[in-house]
Design a protein around this motif. Structure first.
Motif, PDB file in Angstrom:
ATOM      1  N   VAL A 114       5.299   3.145   2.178  1.00 27.72           N
ATOM      2  CA  VAL A 114       4.792   1.876   1.660  1.00 27.72           C
ATOM      3  C   VAL A 114       4.681   0.895   2.822  1.00 27.72           C
ATOM      4  N   THR A 115       3.517   0.280   2.929  1.00 25.66           N
ATOM      5  CA  THR A 115       3.308  -0.716   3.972  1.00 25.66           C
ATOM      6  C   THR A 115       2.949  -2.054   3.327  1.00 25.66           C
ATOM      7  N   ASP A 116       3.214  -3.121   4.064  1.00 25.81           N
ATOM      8  CA  ASP A 116       2.868  -4.449   3.564  1.00 25.81           C
ATOM      9  C   ASP A 116       1.433  -4.794   3.958  1.00 25.81           C
ATOM     10  N   GLU A 117       1.042  -6.020   3.688  1.00 25.74           N
ATOM     11  CA  GLU A 117      -0.328  -6.457   3.974  1.00 25.74           C
ATOM     12  C   GLU A 117      -0.682  -6.389   5.451  1.00 25.74           C
ATOM     13  N   ASP A 118       0.324  -6.460   6.313  1.00 25.90           N
ATOM     14  CA  ASP A 118       0.106  -6.373   7.768  1.00 25.90           C
ATOM     15  C   ASP A 118       0.239  -4.950   8.277  1.00 25.90           C
ATOM     16  N   HIS A 119       0.305  -3.988   7.362  1.00 30.05           N
ATOM     17  CA  HIS A 119       0.420  -2.555   7.674  1.00 30.05           C
ATOM     18  C   HIS A 119       1.732  -2.195   8.358  1.00 30.05           C
ATOM     19  N   HIS A 120       2.769  -2.972   8.104  1.00 24.50           N
ATOM     20  CA  HIS A 120       4.103  -2.648   8.591  1.00 24.50           C
ATOM     21  C   HIS A 120       4.829  -1.841   7.513  1.00 24.50           C
TER      22      HIS A 120
ATOM     23  N   GLU B  58      10.776  -3.811  -7.005  1.00 20.80           N
ATOM     24  CA  GLU B  58       9.621  -3.296  -7.745  1.00 20.80           C
ATOM     25  C   GLU B  58       8.813  -2.320  -6.894  1.00 20.80           C
ATOM     26  N   VAL B  59       8.725  -2.590  -5.603  1.00 17.33           N
ATOM     27  CA  VAL B  59       8.025  -1.692  -4.675  1.00 17.33           C
ATOM     28  C   VAL B  59       8.731  -0.338  -4.637  1.00 17.33           C
ATOM     29  N   ARG B  60      10.041  -0.358  -4.508  1.00 17.28           N
ATOM     30  CA  ARG B  60      10.823   0.883  -4.476  1.00 17.28           C
ATOM     31  C   ARG B  60      10.661   1.653  -5.781  1.00 17.28           C
ATOM     32  N   GLU B  61      10.737   0.963  -6.900  1.00 16.20           N
ATOM     33  CA  GLU B  61      10.590   1.616  -8.207  1.00 16.20           C
ATOM     34  C   GLU B  61       9.220   2.283  -8.337  1.00 16.20           C
ATOM     35  N   GLN B  62       8.183   1.615  -7.875  1.00 17.15           N
ATOM     36  CA  GLN B  62       6.840   2.198  -7.949  1.00 17.15           C
ATOM     37  C   GLN B  62       6.741   3.445  -7.065  1.00 17.15           C
ATOM     38  N   ALA B  63       7.317   3.398  -5.883  1.00 14.88           N
ATOM     39  CA  ALA B  63       7.299   4.570  -4.991  1.00 14.88           C
ATOM     40  C   ALA B  63       8.019   5.743  -5.644  1.00 14.88           C
ATOM     41  N   MET B  64       9.146   5.478  -6.293  1.00 13.61           N
ATOM     42  CA  MET B  64       9.915   6.539  -6.939  1.00 13.61           C
ATOM     43  C   MET B  64       9.191   7.098  -8.165  1.00 13.61           C
TER      44      MET B  64
ATOM     45  N   PHE C 275       0.840  -1.184   0.000  1.00 19.56           N
ATOM     46  CA  PHE C 275       0.000   0.000   0.000  1.00 19.56           C
ATOM     47  C   PHE C 275       0.881   1.241   0.000  1.00 19.56           C
ATOM     48  N   PHE C 276       0.525   2.218  -0.838  1.00 18.97           N
ATOM     49  CA  PHE C 276       1.324   3.419  -1.043  1.00 18.97           C
ATOM     50  C   PHE C 276       0.543   4.629  -0.534  1.00 18.97           C
ATOM     51  N   ASP C 277       0.848   5.059   0.683  1.00 15.19           N
ATOM     52  CA  ASP C 277       0.189   6.221   1.279  1.00 15.19           C
ATOM     53  C   ASP C 277       1.053   7.451   1.045  1.00 15.19           C
ATOM     54  N   VAL C 278       0.422   8.531   0.575  1.00  8.84           N
ATOM     55  CA  VAL C 278       1.145   9.753   0.232  1.00  8.84           C
ATOM     56  C   VAL C 278       0.761  10.863   1.206  1.00  8.84           C
ATOM     57  N   HIS C 279       1.778  11.584   1.689  1.00  7.44           N
ATOM     58  CA  HIS C 279       1.589  12.687   2.628  1.00  7.44           C
ATOM     59  C   HIS C 279       2.301  13.919   2.068  1.00  7.44           C
ATOM     60  N   ASP C 280       1.664  15.067   2.201  1.00  6.41           N
ATOM     61  CA  ASP C 280       2.321  16.292   1.750  1.00  6.41           C
ATOM     62  C   ASP C 280       2.431  17.331   2.861  1.00  6.41           C
ATOM     63  N   GLY C 281       2.333  16.913   4.086  1.00  4.10           N
ATOM     64  CA  GLY C 281       2.426  17.833   5.213  1.00  4.10           C
ATOM     65  C   GLY C 281       1.069  18.205   5.774  1.00  4.10           C
TER      66      GLY C 281
ATOM     67  N   VAL D 145       7.540  -0.652   5.016  1.00  4.07           N
ATOM     68  CA  VAL D 145       8.664  -1.351   4.393  1.00  4.07           C
ATOM     69  C   VAL D 145       9.570  -0.405   3.617  1.00  4.07           C
ATOM     70  N   TYR D 146       9.044   0.778   3.234  1.00  6.61           N
ATOM     71  CA  TYR D 146       9.843   1.713   2.448  1.00  6.61           C
ATOM     72  C   TYR D 146       9.220   3.098   2.554  1.00  6.61           C
ATOM     73  N   SER D 147      10.076   4.110   2.532  1.00  7.30           N
ATOM     74  CA  SER D 147       9.615   5.492   2.525  1.00  7.30           C
ATOM     75  C   SER D 147      10.538   6.315   1.638  1.00  7.30           C
ATOM     76  N   ALA D 148       9.957   7.256   0.903  1.00  6.09           N
ATOM     77  CA  ALA D 148      10.744   8.163   0.069  1.00  6.09           C
ATOM     78  C   ALA D 148      10.088   9.533   0.112  1.00  6.09           C
ATOM     79  N   THR D 149      10.907  10.578   0.029  1.00 10.97           N
ATOM     80  CA  THR D 149      10.408  11.953   0.056  1.00 10.97           C
ATOM     81  C   THR D 149      10.990  12.727  -1.115  1.00 10.97           C
ATOM     82  N   LEU D 150      10.148  13.517  -1.743  1.00 13.10           N
ATOM     83  CA  LEU D 150      10.557  14.408  -2.824  1.00 13.10           C
ATOM     84  C   LEU D 150      10.254  15.833  -2.373  1.00 13.10           C
ATOM     85  N   SER D 151      11.271  16.693  -2.393  1.00 12.51           N
ATOM     86  CA  SER D 151      11.095  18.106  -2.049  1.00 12.51           C
ATOM     87  C   SER D 151      11.086  18.922  -3.324  1.00 12.51           C
ATOM     88  N   LEU D 152      10.175  19.884  -3.376  1.00 10.69           N
ATOM     89  CA  LEU D 152      10.052  20.771  -4.520  1.00 10.69           C
ATOM     90  C   LEU D 152       9.993  22.199  -4.000  1.00 10.69           C
ATOM     91  N   VAL D 153      10.950  23.016  -4.422  1.00 12.62           N
ATOM     92  CA  VAL D 153      11.009  24.402  -3.955  1.00 12.62           C
ATOM     93  C   VAL D 153      11.045  25.314  -5.165  1.00 12.62           C
TER      94      VAL D 153
END
Length: 80
Positions: free
Chosen positions: A58-64, A28-34, A5-11, A66-74
């Motif tokens: 990104v969380t797995d089926e158990d909501h743990h 593949e999970v990392r590539e999709q997040a990027m 699951f790919f949850d997106v936050h913008d502050g 597994v990966y996080s990435a942040t993109l900053s735009l200024v």
């Protein structure tokens, strides 16, 4: 294949992925997040201020997590 699951936050806004997507590998999970972050920034940045950070968690089926990435735009005006 496992579901992620790919949850997106913008502050201020949180977009939760209720469906998830199946992937064979964590690479593949990392590539999709990027891939996801520039799309989110492209859609949201025009409607927001000049400083934005977009994070996907990104969380797995158990909501743990597994990966996080942040993109900053200024964006800064160089004229007065």
């Amino acid at each position: 294949m496992a579901r992620y699951f790919f949850d997106v936050h913008d502050g201020s806004v949180h977009q939760f992925d209720d469906k998830g997507t199946e992937f064979d590998t964590l690479d593949e999970v990392r590539e999709q997040a990027m891939r996801l972050l520039p799309d989110v920034a492209r859609d949201q940045a025009l409607h927001e201020s000049g400083r934005n950070a977009y994070t996907v968690v990104v969380t797995d089926e158990d909501h743990h997590p597994v990966y996080s990435a942040t993109l900053s735009l200024v964006g800064v005006w160089l004229i007065r």
